[in-house]
Design a protein around this motif. Structure first.
Motif, PDB file in Angstrom:
ATOM      1  N   GLU A  45       0.841  -1.203   0.000  1.00 55.24           N
ATOM      2  CA  GLU A  45       0.000   0.000   0.000  1.00 55.24           C
ATOM      3  C   GLU A  45       0.874   1.251   0.000  1.00 55.24           C
ATOM      4  N   GLU A  46       1.889   1.246   0.850  1.00 57.42           N
ATOM      5  CA  GLU A  46       2.780   2.404   0.945  1.00 57.42           C
ATOM      6  C   GLU A  46       3.614   2.563  -0.326  1.00 57.42           C
ATOM      7  N   ALA A  47       4.048   1.439  -0.904  1.00 52.28           N
ATOM      8  CA  ALA A  47       4.894   1.504  -2.101  1.00 52.28           C
ATOM      9  C   ALA A  47       4.150   2.072  -3.294  1.00 52.28           C
ATOM     10  N   VAL A  48       2.875   1.737  -3.404  1.00 53.23           N
ATOM     11  CA  VAL A  48       2.101   2.123  -4.583  1.00 53.23           C
ATOM     12  C   VAL A  48       1.397   3.465  -4.405  1.00 53.23           C
ATOM     13  N   ALA A  49       1.242   3.928  -3.182  1.00 57.15           N
ATOM     14  CA  ALA A  49       0.529   5.176  -2.917  1.00 57.15           C
ATOM     15  C   ALA A  49       1.129   6.333  -3.713  1.00 57.15           C
ATOM     16  N   GLY A  50       0.294   7.024  -4.462  1.00 58.37           N
ATOM     17  CA  GLY A  50       0.736   8.180  -5.230  1.00 58.37           C
ATOM     18  C   GLY A  50       1.349   7.869  -6.573  1.00 58.37           C
ATOM     19  N   ALA A  51       1.488   6.593  -6.906  1.00 56.41           N
ATOM     20  CA  ALA A  51       2.108   6.225  -8.181  1.00 56.41           C
ATOM     21  C   ALA A  51       1.108   6.333  -9.326  1.00 56.41           C
ATOM     22  N   ASP A  52       1.580   6.788 -10.469  1.00 52.67           N
ATOM     23  CA  ASP A  52       0.777   6.792 -11.689  1.00 52.67           C
ATOM     24  C   ASP A  52       0.845   5.433 -12.381  1.00 52.67           C
ATOM     25  N   VAL A  53       2.002   4.763 -12.230  1.00 53.43           N
ATOM     26  CA  VAL A  53       2.259   3.520 -12.958  1.00 53.43           C
ATOM     27  C   VAL A  53       2.908   2.506 -12.019  1.00 53.43           C
ATOM     28  N   ILE A  54       2.443   1.258 -12.090  1.00 48.60           N
ATOM     29  CA  ILE A  54       3.146   0.133 -11.469  1.00 48.60           C
ATOM     30  C   ILE A  54       3.913  -0.601 -12.554  1.00 48.60           C
ATOM     31  N   VAL A  55       5.188  -0.842 -12.321  1.00 48.93           N
ATOM     32  CA  VAL A  55       5.995  -1.692 -13.201  1.00 48.93           C
ATOM     33  C   VAL A  55       6.376  -2.920 -12.384  1.00 48.93           C
ATOM     34  N   ASP A  56       5.858  -4.074 -12.774  1.00 47.78           N
ATOM     35  CA  ASP A  56       6.084  -5.308 -12.014  1.00 47.78           C
ATOM     36  C   ASP A  56       7.173  -6.136 -12.682  1.00 47.78           C
ATOM     37  N   LEU A  57       8.327  -6.190 -12.030  1.00 46.48           N
ATOM     38  CA  LEU A  57       9.473  -6.953 -12.528  1.00 46.48           C
ATOM     39  C   LEU A  57       9.868  -8.048 -11.547  1.00 46.48           C
ATOM     40  N   THR A  58       8.926  -8.447 -10.700  1.00 45.43           N
ATOM     41  CA  THR A  58       9.193  -9.518  -9.745  1.00 45.43           C
ATOM     42  C   THR A  58       9.270 -10.861 -10.468  1.00 45.43           C
ATOM     43  N   ASN A  59       9.857 -11.824  -9.786  1.00 42.92           N
ATOM     44  CA  ASN A  59       9.959 -13.167 -10.353  1.00 42.92           C
ATOM     45  C   ASN A  59       9.752 -14.191  -9.251  1.00 42.92           C
ATOM     46  N   SER A  60       9.225 -15.343  -9.633  1.00 46.65           N
ATOM     47  CA  SER A  60       9.003 -16.403  -8.653  1.00 46.65           C
ATOM     48  C   SER A  60      10.353 -16.958  -8.194  1.00 46.65           C
TER      49      SER A  60
END
Length: 242
Positions: A45-60
């Protein structure tokens, strides 16, 4: 624009952050090392707050049958916080031809990630890339026994991580595609040929033997781009090796 780059401290993520910031945006890297967890939801919640764009580069953490559960839960959490925060664009990095290799657990998992994103509440873009040049040595190590490397002749079109990052940053800074953007390196190799080029450069005495059953890429019918609309990156493998 403000970007929350999830997985922003890794090979691709760190370069995406640098590219976006260099272009005048505000890109903030987030990862387990910065206190977030895409599975438990901690810190999202804190990481995404105020962001216009999420870029998801996570991996399993694994490439086996556990990987679909990782992408299902991580996408559920990220789409949820993104919708609540009013994010207008969600970008993921995937693999060229990922939906054509259902024999591989990891490819099925990445296909699931794409499907969840497309069905989700946030306008999206998917960047699909071919095999990273930085991972070719790891690919060789999977099927190395002593001084012998066994590789299939699977067509492969390797791309430099820096070129992938630049493409991801460019797509993320633009309007949502509502679809897929393919990017690959400029040259096509058979994987066994690429292995011989790699070991010749290393001069470490290894020999590459063609084996159509060896390793994960034996199940891959090729991630070569044949679509003329696909985007080709500039960096050649021999230049990258040098």
């Amino acid at each position: 624009m403000r970007f929350a780059v999830i997985g922003g401290t890794g090979l691709i993520g760190s370069q995406v952050v640098n590219d976006l910031n260099a272009a005048g945006h505000e890109a903030v890297p987030h990862s387990r090392s910065t206190g977030i967890d895409v599975i438990s939801g901690k810190g999202l919640e804190e990481a995404v707050a105020g962001a216009d764009v999420i870029v998801d580069l996570t991996n399993s953490p694994t490439f086996d049958e556990a990987s679909p559960a990782f992408f299902r839960k991580s996408m559920e959490n990220l789409l949820g916080v993104g919708e609540r925060s009013g994010v207008g664009h969600f970008v993921v990095l995937s693999i060229v031809g990922v939906d054509k290799v259902p024999e591989l657990d990891y490819y099925r998992a990445k296909t699931l990630q794409e499907e969840l994103l497309a069905a989700g509440p946030i306008p999206y873009s998917i960047v699909r890339a071919t095999q990273f040049m930085e991972f070719i040595e790891s690919v060789l190590s999977w099927t190395t026994e002593g001084d012998t490397v066994r590789l299939p002749a699977t067509p492969i079109q390797p791309i430099a991580a820096a070129d992938v990052a630049l493409a991801v940053a460019g797509v993320a800074a633009g309007p949502p595609l509502g679809g897929v953007y393919d990017i690959a390196g400029p040259d096509v190799f058979a994987l066994d040929e690429l292995g011989r080029i790699t070991v010749a450069h290393a001069s470490d005495g290894r020999t590459v033997v063609t084996d159509p059953t060896a390793g994960m890429f034996a199940a891959v019918r090729g991630d070569v781009l044949t679509d003329r609309s696909a985007h080709l990156a500039p960096t050649r493998y021999t230049e990258w090796l040098a």
